[in-house]
Write a protein that holds these residues in place. Structure first.
Motif, short mmCIF file in Angstrom:
data_model
loop_
_atom_site.label_atom_id
_atom_site.label_comp_id
_atom_site.label_asym_id
_atom_site.label_seq_id
_atom_site.Cartn_x
_atom_site.Cartn_y
_atom_site.Cartn_z
N UNK A 106 0.64 -1.20 0.05
CA UNK A 106 0.04 0.12 -0.05
C UNK A 106 1.00 1.23 0.17
N UNK A 107 2.09 1.18 0.74
CA UNK A 107 2.87 2.28 0.79
C UNK A 107 3.41 2.54 -0.65
N UNK A 108 3.79 1.49 -1.50
CA UNK A 108 4.32 1.63 -2.90
C UNK A 108 3.65 2.39 -3.74
N UNK A 109 1.98 1.65 -3.70
CA UNK A 109 1.04 2.49 -4.48
C UNK A 109 0.80 3.85 -4.03
N UNK A 110 0.90 4.01 -2.80
CA UNK A 110 0.75 5.50 -2.24
C UNK A 110 1.87 6.38 -3.17
N UNK A 111 3.10 5.76 -3.15
CA UNK A 111 4.17 6.73 -3.42
C UNK A 111 3.64 7.08 -5.08
N UNK A 112 3.29 6.15 -5.66
CA UNK A 112 3.07 6.49 -7.13
C UNK A 112 1.85 7.45 -7.28
N UNK A 113 0.96 7.26 -6.51
CA UNK A 113 -0.13 8.37 -6.65
C UNK A 113 0.01 9.66 -6.08
N UNK A 114 0.72 9.96 -5.23
CA UNK A 114 0.86 11.08 -4.20
C UNK A 114 2.45 11.52 -4.28
N UNK A 115 3.40 10.84 -4.66
CA UNK A 115 4.65 11.29 -4.60
C UNK A 115 5.44 11.30 -6.14
N UNK A 116 4.44 10.96 -6.93
CA UNK A 116 4.75 10.83 -8.56
C UNK A 116 6.06 9.79 -8.50
#
Length: 428
Positions: A396-406
């Motif tokens: 979930x952290x990896x997915x989040x990084x692609x969505x919110x940290x580009x």
């Protein structure tokens, strides 16, 4: 872009911590409690304490199943007790393990079960050859770990493609059967500010289906991570590109992809089959929703199931273990499994339940459920391994990084590959 809800990450981080706490629980097959050692005395029925997470109409349906079992024989009395959410249930199981007051049986996500097995908490269960052949492959696989069965199917769901019928008709769209078609549809709709596809806040479940379709499950049965495989990274990048181009939307603080569809902002969405009832109940005047199999990737079809199965604790008495197994067999009977599927919205646990007359009548009256049969026939189960909850937190952290940290898919999932390999190594 708002961040994925931090509470989700905290939940899975807590779950990973709880799995580590198993080491200190000290639960053995000889642990006892008043709730799990109640033997037959003076003709009294043996009490089978059953913890679960069902509430509302799901609890009503389960209570009926329990009542039917209790009336069907005179040796055992199942006592169902709801514990709130699945996370609250898991926390209470941990606390009960420490105090040696475990119930007889409980409901658990099938991917969490290896951690309980690792600590020697769970009793093996067995199925007859007829029962095994009657289960769909993905459902049977969810019950097994390292060649043995430790759980019984209970609350299983597939991923489905949900369709906003009115928008699909307005734009004369054919249901997409591949992710390439989603892009084509997105190009057509963008001018009107409508998305072709809507996903939940995290795209990890659709991505897992795409990874399996490409032949690379997140983690293989023999414990090898596939997160950095080119096919997996390409699938993640496809989702991100569709989002960047304005063809796909991921939910924000509302968490669920159904919101955009209900607001007529998206034609299609991927979600759990258990959400069919939600669409029906929340549809606005004039809205209808139908379902189909999710799009294919790399020319292959199939989706990953979600499942909360039933497990039996070793701490139960010999009589309770016998009673629990009778209850499991009762729930697998076609009549009971069909009833549970009708009332709960979950997938029928067996092929015979799917074909049972009452369930077929139910499908005839509720055509939006028909895609469930096709989906479960082509479904995959996630490969189970100790440390899965910790892995999911990292995912979930990896997915989040692609969505919110580009972060690029390549960077995020290559890093996740390293983290996953460490988790697998630590839990050997």
């Amino acid at each position: 872009m708002r961040r994925l809800k931090k509470s989700w990450l905290r939940i899975f981080a807590a779950a990973a911590i709880f799995s580590l706490l198993f080491v200190f629980v000290g639960c053995s097959s000889n642990s006892s409690s008043s709730s799990t050692k109640k033997e037959t005395t003076s003709g009294k029925k043996v009490e089978i304490v059953f913890w679960h997470r069902m509430t509302g109409p799901w609890k009503t349906a389960l209570d009926q199943e329990i009542s039917d079992f209790n009336k069907s024989q005179d040796k055992y009395e199942v006592k169902g007790i709801t514990q709130g959410s699945i996370d609250q249930l898991k926390q209470k199981v941990m606390a009960a393990a420490r105090s040696k007051t475990l119930p007889t049986i409980t409901q658990l996500p099938y991917t969490s079960i290896p951690d309980y097995i690792k600590q020697g908490m769970l009793e093996e269960v067995s199925f007859t050859s007829d029962q095994k052949s009657d289960m769909y492959p993905a459902i049977l696989s969810s019950t097994q770990y390292q060649g043995k069965s430790y759980s019984v199917p209970f609350a299983d769901s597939t991923q489905l493609l949900f369709i906003n019928d009115q928008l699909a008709k307005k734009y004369n769209l054919e249901t997409p059967t591949s992710w390439e078609q989603v892009k084509t549809i997105g190009e057509q709709l963008k001018k009107d500010g409508i998305y072709a596809m809507s996903l939940d806040q995290s795209y990890d479940m659709p991505l897992e289906s795409m990874a399996n379709q490409a032949g690379y499950p997140y983690v293989t049965k023999d414990g090898k991570a596939n997160l950095s495989k080119p096919e997996v990274i390409a699938a993640a990048q496809m989702i991100l590109d569709l989002k960047k181009d304005g063809y796909l939307k991921t939910a924000a603080e509302d968490q669920y992809g159904s919101v955009a569809m209900l607001n007529n902002k998206a034609v299609y969405g991927i979600g759990s089959s258990a959400n069919i009832g939600e669409f029906k109940n929340r549809a606005k005047s004039g809205q209808t929703f139908s379902t189909a199999a999710i799009p294919s990737y790399k020319g292959k079809s199939g989706d990953v199931i979600s499942a909360n199965n039933l497990v039996l604790f070793k701490s139960a008495s010999a009589d309770q273990k016998k009673g629990a197994k009778e209850f499991f067999n009762f729930m697998l009977k076609p009549k009971q499994a069909a009833y549970w599927a009708e009332k709960s919205g979950y997938v029928p646990m067996t092929k015979s339940a799917m074909k049972y007359k009452t369930y077929q009548d139910y499908l005839a009256k509720n055509p939006s459920y028909k895609a469930v049969e096709t989906s479960i026939e082509n479904a995959y189960a996630s490969n189970q391994f100790a440390g899965y909850d910790n892995f999911r937190t990292k995912l979930l952290s990896a997915v989040d990084s692609t969505l919110t940290a580009n972060a690029s898919a390549d960077k995020a999932f290559t890093s996740l590959q390293t983290e996953t390999q460490q988790i697998l190594q630590q839990n050997k």
